[in-house]
Design a protein around this motif. Structure first.
Motif, PDB file in Angstrom:
ATOM      1  N   GLN A 134      -3.291 -10.081 -12.331  1.00 30.14           N
ATOM      2  CA  GLN A 134      -2.488  -9.611 -13.460  1.00 30.14           C
ATOM      3  C   GLN A 134      -3.350  -8.921 -14.505  1.00 30.14           C
ATOM      4  N   LYS A 135      -4.530  -9.470 -14.760  1.00 31.85           N
ATOM      5  CA  LYS A 135      -5.443  -8.856 -15.729  1.00 31.85           C
ATOM      6  C   LYS A 135      -5.935  -7.499 -15.227  1.00 31.85           C
ATOM      7  N   LEU A 136      -6.218  -7.414 -13.938  1.00 34.03           N
ATOM      8  CA  LEU A 136      -6.660  -6.143 -13.374  1.00 34.03           C
ATOM      9  C   LEU A 136      -5.550  -5.102 -13.433  1.00 34.03           C
ATOM     10  N   GLU A 137      -4.334  -5.524 -13.238  1.00 32.78           N
ATOM     11  CA  GLU A 137      -3.203  -4.599 -13.299  1.00 32.78           C
ATOM     12  C   GLU A 137      -3.033  -4.012 -14.692  1.00 32.78           C
ATOM     13  N   GLU A 138      -3.423  -4.786 -15.702  1.00 29.23           N
ATOM     14  CA  GLU A 138      -3.275  -4.334 -17.086  1.00 29.23           C
ATOM     15  C   GLU A 138      -4.267  -3.231 -17.447  1.00 29.23           C
ATOM     16  N   VAL A 139      -5.374  -3.133 -16.706  1.00 33.12           N
ATOM     17  CA  VAL A 139      -6.408  -2.147 -17.058  1.00 33.12           C
ATOM     18  C   VAL A 139      -6.550  -1.063 -15.990  1.00 33.12           C
ATOM     19  N   THR A 140      -5.607  -0.984 -15.074  1.00 30.72           N
ATOM     20  CA  THR A 140      -5.651   0.051 -14.043  1.00 30.72           C
ATOM     21  C   THR A 140      -4.383   0.895 -14.090  1.00 30.72           C
ATOM     22  N   ASN A 141      -4.479   2.113 -13.582  1.00 30.22           N
ATOM     23  CA  ASN A 141      -3.311   2.983 -13.562  1.00 30.22           C
ATOM     24  C   ASN A 141      -2.406   2.622 -12.383  1.00 30.22           C
ATOM     25  N   GLU A 142      -1.300   3.326 -12.298  1.00 32.39           N
ATOM     26  CA  GLU A 142      -0.290   2.990 -11.290  1.00 32.39           C
ATOM     27  C   GLU A 142      -0.820   3.125  -9.861  1.00 32.39           C
ATOM     28  N   GLU A 143      -1.608   4.164  -9.615  1.00 33.76           N
ATOM     29  CA  GLU A 143      -2.143   4.373  -8.264  1.00 33.76           C
ATOM     30  C   GLU A 143      -3.074   3.240  -7.852  1.00 33.76           C
ATOM     31  N   LEU A 144      -3.944   2.824  -8.782  1.00 33.84           N
ATOM     32  CA  LEU A 144      -4.866   1.733  -8.474  1.00 33.84           C
ATOM     33  C   LEU A 144      -4.130   0.404  -8.351  1.00 33.84           C
ATOM     34  N   GLN A 145      -3.037   0.257  -9.068  1.00 34.45           N
ATOM     35  CA  GLN A 145      -2.238  -0.955  -8.945  1.00 34.45           C
ATOM     36  C   GLN A 145      -1.650  -1.090  -7.547  1.00 34.45           C
ATOM     37  N   VAL A 146      -1.276   0.046  -6.953  1.00 35.56           N
ATOM     38  CA  VAL A 146      -0.776   0.034  -5.575  1.00 35.56           C
ATOM     39  C   VAL A 146      -1.878  -0.424  -4.625  1.00 35.56           C
ATOM     40  N   ASN A 147      -3.102   0.086  -4.848  1.00 35.10           N
ATOM     41  CA  ASN A 147      -4.228  -0.339  -4.023  1.00 35.10           C
ATOM     42  C   ASN A 147      -4.515  -1.828  -4.195  1.00 35.10           C
ATOM     43  N   LEU A 148      -4.404  -2.292  -5.417  1.00 33.31           N
ATOM     44  CA  LEU A 148      -4.632  -3.706  -5.708  1.00 33.31           C
ATOM     45  C   LEU A 148      -3.591  -4.576  -5.015  1.00 33.31           C
ATOM     46  N   THR A 149      -2.350  -4.115  -5.018  1.00 36.75           N
ATOM     47  CA  THR A 149      -1.278  -4.847  -4.333  1.00 36.75           C
ATOM     48  C   THR A 149      -1.536  -4.916  -2.839  1.00 36.75           C
ATOM     49  N   THR A 150      -1.971  -3.797  -2.263  1.00 36.98           N
ATOM     50  CA  THR A 150      -2.286  -3.764  -0.833  1.00 36.98           C
ATOM     51  C   THR A 150      -3.378  -4.770  -0.489  1.00 36.98           C
ATOM     52  N   ILE A 151      -4.435  -4.780  -1.295  1.00 34.01           N
ATOM     53  CA  ILE A 151      -5.551  -5.698  -1.055  1.00 34.01           C
ATOM     54  C   ILE A 151      -5.093  -7.149  -1.164  1.00 34.01           C
ATOM     55  N   GLY A 152      -4.314  -7.458  -2.199  1.00 30.46           N
ATOM     56  CA  GLY A 152      -3.822  -8.819  -2.387  1.00 30.46           C
ATOM     57  C   GLY A 152      -2.925  -9.273  -1.246  1.00 30.46           C
ATOM     58  N   CYS A 153      -2.067  -8.371  -0.782  1.00 30.17           N
ATOM     59  CA  CYS A 153      -1.160  -8.704   0.325  1.00 30.17           C
ATOM     60  C   CYS A 153      -1.935  -9.000   1.606  1.00 30.17           C
ATOM     61  N   VAL A 154      -2.971  -8.206   1.857  1.00 32.71           N
ATOM     62  CA  VAL A 154      -3.782  -8.426   3.062  1.00 32.71           C
ATOM     63  C   VAL A 154      -4.510  -9.759   2.975  1.00 32.71           C
ATOM     64  N   TRP A 155      -5.090 -10.072   1.824  1.00 34.53           N
ATOM     65  CA  TRP A 155      -5.779 -11.352   1.676  1.00 34.53           C
ATOM     66  C   TRP A 155      -4.832 -12.517   1.906  1.00 34.53           C
ATOM     67  N   GLU A 156      -3.645 -12.455   1.313  1.00 31.38           N
ATOM     68  CA  GLU A 156      -2.676 -13.537   1.480  1.00 31.38           C
ATOM     69  C   GLU A 156      -2.212 -13.643   2.925  1.00 31.38           C
ATOM     70  N   GLN A 157      -2.002 -12.500   3.573  1.00 35.22           N
ATOM     71  CA  GLN A 157      -1.544 -12.505   4.953  1.00 35.22           C
ATOM     72  C   GLN A 157      -2.609 -13.074   5.886  1.00 35.22           C
ATOM     73  N   ARG A 158      -3.862 -12.786   5.597  1.00 29.56           N
ATOM     74  CA  ARG A 158      -4.951 -13.337   6.411  1.00 29.56           C
ATOM     75  C   ARG A 158      -4.944 -14.867   6.349  1.00 29.56           C
ATOM     76  N   VAL A 159      -4.773 -15.400   5.155  1.00 31.19           N
ATOM     77  CA  VAL A 159      -4.745 -16.858   4.983  1.00 31.19           C
ATOM     78  C   VAL A 159      -3.556 -17.455   5.731  1.00 31.19           C
ATOM     79  N   TYR A 160      -2.378 -16.869   5.531  1.00 30.90           N
ATOM     80  CA  TYR A 160      -1.165 -17.412   6.130  1.00 30.90           C
ATOM     81  C   TYR A 160      -1.204 -17.319   7.656  1.00 30.90           C
ATOM     82  N   SER A 161      -1.596 -16.178   8.188  1.00 28.57           N
ATOM     83  CA  SER A 161      -1.609 -15.978   9.635  1.00 28.57           C
ATOM     84  C   SER A 161      -2.617 -16.903  10.314  1.00 28.57           C
ATOM     85  N   ALA A 162      -3.788 -17.046   9.703  1.00 22.09           N
ATOM     86  CA  ALA A 162      -4.799 -17.941  10.270  1.00 22.09           C
ATOM     87  C   ALA A 162      -4.316 -19.387  10.232  1.00 22.09           C
TER      88      ALA A 162
END
Length: 217
Positions: A134-162
């Protein structure tokens, strides 16, 4: 050496770094793992993000990644034990392996509230990561927020799938123990439940689904 110390050392040898690495590698090849397209975009999203944000943001990103690493380790160990417990529960108490086992003990018991709160370490790391994102989203633009969301989703999916696959591994250990100790009839009795769990995890398909995908000709 006490019995508890001996058991702890056994656990450390079994669930070492190679166990985590094996789960990660296996999850990349399993059928039903539909997050591979997200994995494809992970590297490019990470490259764009790390080449743009400042040093404080990079440190926060590194901390988030470390938190997910701790979550991965905790979740896969818990999931294995939950699968083991659920396998015995299926055989001795006729507990449904999907609803009473996988869903109740793993999904609701670890990945959803209020069950997650029973695991202080996992819950703390997840909360820390969400706040940092959330803090990172506050200091990044919309395009970088999309990248941040992608990274977060992959990390969470890795944990769940494993964790899902670790549950399956734990369940198969229970089946193997039952077969070796009670006999082949115990393994045969567990087979329908094994197939049900594999179907629920997306590892296998019904005959009709296989036909529709051209797997039976």
């Amino acid at each position: 050496m006490t019995v508890q110390e001996m058991i702890a050392q056994m656990g450390e040898r079994v669930f070492d770094q190679s166990f985590q690495e094996c789960l990660s590698a296996t999850c990349q090849t399993l059928p039903g793992m539909d997050f591979l397209t997200e994995e494809d975009g992970y590297k490019s999203a990470m490259d764009r993000l790390t080449s743009t944000i400042g040093k404080p943001e990079l440190e926060a990103l590194k901390q988030i990644e470390g938190n997910y690493g701790e979550e991965f380790k905790y979740a896969t160990l818990f999931a294995f034990r939950a699968g083991l417990c659920s396998g015995f529960g299926q055989y001795f108490a006729s507990q449904d392996i999907v609803e009473d086992g996988f869903e109740k003990r793993l999904v609701h018991g670890l990945f959803e509230l209020p069950g997650m709160q029973r695991h202080p370490l996992f819950f703390k790391k997840r909360e820390e990561s969400l706040k940092l994102i959330q803090k990172l989203e506050e200091v990044t633009n919309e395009e970088l927020q999309v990248n941040l969301t992608t990274i977060g989703c992959v990390w969470e999916q890795r944990v769940y799938s494993a964790a899902c696959h670790s549950f399956y591994c734990g369940y198969l250990v229970a089946v193997k123990v039952l077969t070796e100790i009670i006999g082949i009839d115990a393994g045969a009795m567990m087979l329908p439940h094994t197939l049900m769990l594999e179907y629920h995890l997306g590892y296998t398909r019904s005959f009709e689904q296989a036909e529709s995908h051209g797997l039976h000709t």
